[in-house]
Design an enzyme around this catalytic site. Structure first.
Site, mmCIF file in Angstrom:
data_model
loop_
_atom_site.group_PDB
_atom_site.id
_atom_site.type_symbol
_atom_site.label_atom_id
_atom_site.label_comp_id
_atom_site.label_asym_id
_atom_site.label_seq_id
_atom_site.Cartn_x
_atom_site.Cartn_y
_atom_site.Cartn_z
ATOM 1 C CB SER A 146 -0.930 0.005 1.220
ATOM 2 O OG SER A 146 -0.199 -0.229 2.412
ATOM 3 C CG HIS B 282 -1.479 3.514 4.565
ATOM 4 N ND1 HIS B 282 -2.254 2.851 5.483
ATOM 5 C CD2 HIS B 282 -0.846 2.557 3.841
ATOM 6 C CE1 HIS B 282 -2.105 1.547 5.324
ATOM 7 N NE2 HIS B 282 -1.249 1.335 4.335
#
Length: 268
Positions: free
Chosen positions: A44, A250
């Site tokens: 990711s 993230h």
């Protein structure tokens, strides 16, 4: 006095020459990559989860037009660009479903992988919901995995990349530290934040060593993210997002363009 000035002049000249040669080498590497194919692999952090602008065709992989691979390809126009990085990918997923575009014509490969193998999501869940001691215990388990098992899994991935793309320049990207320490911050304790940062360092060290074993270059993003960690007031990482759990911890779009992209630019 003349000798001193002459020495200074010569030293300055050599430094300038060295800088010019280094710059030329970097430019040459980028040009070679642009003239060949570029394949972006990984998890990711490479697909761009958290950056938004997801390509609809990528589905749950959440490949973003704001992720560093997409931004680099847009700027350099490689002869081909294959973006197979996928949210949640582990080393086994890379081997099973991401390597098809690699070939002898591939000039550049980027990859970030290893965090999910080490239990990234479970570590953060434990540290957010449970005590300091439970958090540290879960991190110890992850560190043991990084020491005992992850190197062999990276071996398999890196060997497959080198076999399928024998002449490609391979850039292995690491992970940032999550937290700025020594500051008042709502959420996790300083003990947890420091342990998570130390675990990121431990993971990066293991990945960098294995990359070097294969002659790949390691992209260390920790310096680029310094001053932009969580609790810094100018974070390039999402904190816990209850409305979109998958984006938690993230990089934001700024983290991709201001953190990952410049590091990759310097190595591609």
């Amino acid at each position: 006095m003349r000798r001193s000035r002459l020495a200074v002049y010569v030293s300055s000249l050599l430094l300038a020459l060295g800088t010019a040669l280094t710059g030329a080498a970097t430019a040459q590497a980028s040009q070679l990559a642009a003239n060949g194919g570029y394949v972006a692999l990984g998890d990711s952090y490479s697909s761009g989860v958290g950056a938004g602008g997801y390509l609809s065709a990528s589905g749950d992989c959440k490949r973003s037009t704001k992720a560093y691979p997409y931004l680099w390809a847009a700027a350099h126009s490689p002869s081909t660009f294959d973006f197979t990085a996928c949210s949640g990918a582990r080393t086994g997923d890379v081997l099973a479903s991401q390597l098809t575009p690699l070939s002898s014509a591939t000039a550049l490969v980027s990859i970030s992988v290893g965090g999910n193998d080490a239990g990234f999501a479970d570590v953060m869940t434990t540290c957010v919901l449970q005590s300091d001691s439970s958090c540290l215990s879960r991190i110890d388990t992850a560190r043991a995995y990084v020491d005992s098992t992850l190197p062999g899994k990276l071996d398999s991935v890196y060997s497959a990349i080198r076999s399928k793309a024998p002449t490609a320049r391979v850039v292995v990207l690491g992970y940032p530290r999550f937290y700025k320490l020594g500051t008042t911050c709502v959420g996790l304790s300083e003990t947890k934040r420091k342990a998570i940062n130390d675990a990121a360092d431990h993971l990066d060290t293991a990945i960098a060593k294995k990359a070097a074993d294969f002659g790949f270059v390691f992209g260390d993003v920790r310096t680029a993210f310094t001053g932009h960690e969580l609790c810094s007031g100018s974070a390039w990482l999402h904190s816990l997002n209850l409305l979109d759990i998958g984006e938690s911890y993230h990089p934001t779009a700024a983290g991709q363009s201001g953190g990952y992209l410049p590091v990759f630019n310097g190595l591609a």
